[in-house]
Design an enzyme around this catalytic site. Sequence first.
Site, PDB file in Angstrom:
ATOM      1  N   GLY A   1       0.738  -1.051   0.169  1.00  0.00           N
ATOM      2  CA  GLY A   1       0.027   0.035  -0.050  1.00  0.00           C
ATOM      3  C   GLY A   1       0.833   1.320  -0.056  1.00  0.00           C
ATOM      4  O   GLY A   1       1.903   1.134   0.096  1.00  0.00           O
TER       5      GLY A   1
ATOM      6  N   GLY B   1       0.246   4.020   1.929  1.00  0.00           N
ATOM      7  CA  GLY B   1      -0.187   4.646   3.303  1.00  0.00           C
ATOM      8  C   GLY B   1      -1.569   5.033   3.185  1.00  0.00           C
ATOM      9  O   GLY B   1      -2.099   5.993   3.772  1.00  0.00           O
TER      10      GLY B   1
ATOM     11  N   LYS C   1      -8.089  -0.897   2.488  1.00  0.00           N
ATOM     12  CA  LYS C   1      -7.355  -0.055   1.372  1.00  0.00           C
ATOM     13  C   LYS C   1      -8.248   0.878   0.841  1.00  0.00           C
ATOM     14  O   LYS C   1      -9.574   0.780   0.281  1.00  0.00           O
ATOM     15  CB  LYS C   1      -7.075  -0.720   0.269  1.00  0.00           C
TER      16      LYS C   1
ATOM     17  N   ASP D   1      -3.920  11.350  -0.202  1.00  0.00           N
ATOM     18  CA  ASP D   1      -5.155  11.681   0.710  1.00  0.00           C
ATOM     19  C   ASP D   1      -5.645  10.376   1.338  1.00  0.00           C
ATOM     20  O   ASP D   1      -6.501  10.433   2.186  1.00  0.00           O
ATOM     21  CB  ASP D   1      -6.319  12.350  -0.284  1.00  0.00           C
ATOM     22  N   GLY D   2      -4.780   9.351   1.269  1.00  0.00           N
ATOM     23  CA  GLY D   2      -5.298   8.133   2.037  1.00  0.00           C
ATOM     24  C   GLY D   2      -6.546   7.318   1.250  1.00  0.00           C
ATOM     25  O   GLY D   2      -6.928   6.341   1.919  1.00  0.00           O
TER      26      GLY D   2
ATOM     27  N   ASP E   1       8.632  -3.410  -2.747  1.00  0.00           N
ATOM     28  CA  ASP E   1       7.618  -3.119  -1.886  1.00  0.00           C
ATOM     29  C   ASP E   1       6.225  -4.052  -2.379  1.00  0.00           C
ATOM     30  O   ASP E   1       5.220  -3.946  -1.393  1.00  0.00           O
ATOM     31  CB  ASP E   1       7.240  -1.616  -1.804  1.00  0.00           C
TER      32      ASP E   1
END
Length: 568
Positions: A151, A153, A174, A186-187, A321
């Site tokens: 992910g 963040g 998510k 902005d997540g 990652d």
Amino acid sequence: MLQGARGTITKFPSAYLGRRRTQSIGFPFCCLIRRLQFPRLLLLGVTCHAVVCSLWRPGLEGSASLLHLYSNKSNPEQGYCEREVRLASSLDFWTLSSENLIAVLPIDPVKENYVREVKNCVFSIAFPTPFKSRVHLVAVSKFGIWADQLGDGRAHLIGIYMNRQGEKWELQLKGSGKTPYSRNGDGRAVLRSSMREFLCSEAMYYLRIPTSRAASLVVSDDAVWRDQFYSGNVVKERGAVVLRVAKSWFRIGSLEILAHYGELDLLRMLLDFIIQEHFPSVDVKEPNRYLDFFSTVVSETAQLIALWMSVGFAHGVCNTDNFSLLSITIDYGPFGFMEAYNPDFVPNTSDDERRYKIGNQANIGMFNLNKLLQALNPLLDPRQKQLAAQILEGYPILYDTRFRELFKAKLGLLGKSKGDDDLIAFLLHLMEKTEADFTMTFWQLSEITQSQLQELSIPQQFWALKMISKHKLFPAWVSQYLLRLKSNMNDSDSERRKRMTTVNPIYVLKNWMAESAVQKAERNDFSEVHLLQQVLRRPFQKHSAAETAGYSSPTPSWAKDLRVSCSS
């Protein structure tokens, strides 16, 4: 998901567990977030009422049990949750816990949720951000069977779920809001990318490829602004959240970041935890445990990428990652199933250098495993370093062997022949030159009879093979192929075709199919999402509605220049 060593875990404070929430969606719990490498991922311990239409009540310390909500038509916020209620009641009572992670792995002492560089921990605590507008449950995956599941963040780990077979699964949201690892983001996630992840992770599972799973997908009317192709054209999209599942979200980057910062005690602690929890064949008390761990990851990574290649799957962003330590497919972003066969196929429009083209995935696997070895080296003595280097040197052979096995099966070949590699390479060459459809070429070879091939009379319905047959060398390949089939001991043409249809799918999630479903979903028509769910559960069987939708037909003209990107 995780993108590095650090991340988040769910925590259920009593102040929140004792509070009943009846909103259509809410995130009443704080969560632990895993520290990441680049965008540093956030795993949170939160639940979404729109996902399971349920409440939580205090259970054992560090756990929570599910309280079912029953539909109340007088309550408009509950009325549209009837489907979720039925789902919840089919799950008996869930038990979620994060105690084993919290007890062993250190947590970020900073409790505030702001973007920063996080060190000396594996997890951070954060609160997910609820949607402000009404949400709609788009799709739910059947919970009967779970399979393995990074992910930037914007992911939160709800907790670890144990099913009735004693299997542990990490549940993660998510698109559920900002975390300390969100950088300038902005997540959030948007409907477009969330639908693609939901559908593709399920498609991969039913293709028998190790993967994370998607449990459910919800969409809201909250505005999320995205520049999809980084062209300066920022548009408003709808926010969405995916609930997804994996045995573990730790990746190569999870170890790489700790080694990079010289946090070797924490690196050793995390490694031992991962080995003990997820590598039962490795003795955590053995001095050579990290060698055994590395050997397993090398072997299973080779297996995974060979499986990707066997169905024409290009991940799109194969950085460290996005490579799971459990060798499962994770982080579905700008992926693509190859349509016209092309070893230079790149689904990600952002990949200008074609670093992650489909024909380079095996090499990228080697590169990432070398990065893993560099992360392990500080924990190895000179002899172990030498042995680990030898293990890595064996990766190409492991990959080539598995690739050969898979493609021999796709062609219905039994036993061994020294000409098998040439036969496979010859066909792929013809497919490349004629731009034949990868999936349908192998499916149609599974259906066509040997007599039809021998006569070079390709019926019109075998449109992909008909395309290859235009190449002047096609008769030569057919001759070699039929000669090789004769060496199959105790085999018949009907048995060969039956065998091939069990390994060659007729349906994969091509980008144009996903785009068609996305366009309808943007208009609140989720019918094609549900159709694709049904079809992709049985990728090796013909489906009448799928045939009507053209899922086994040539790519429609409107989708010839379709592009996807990392923007989500």
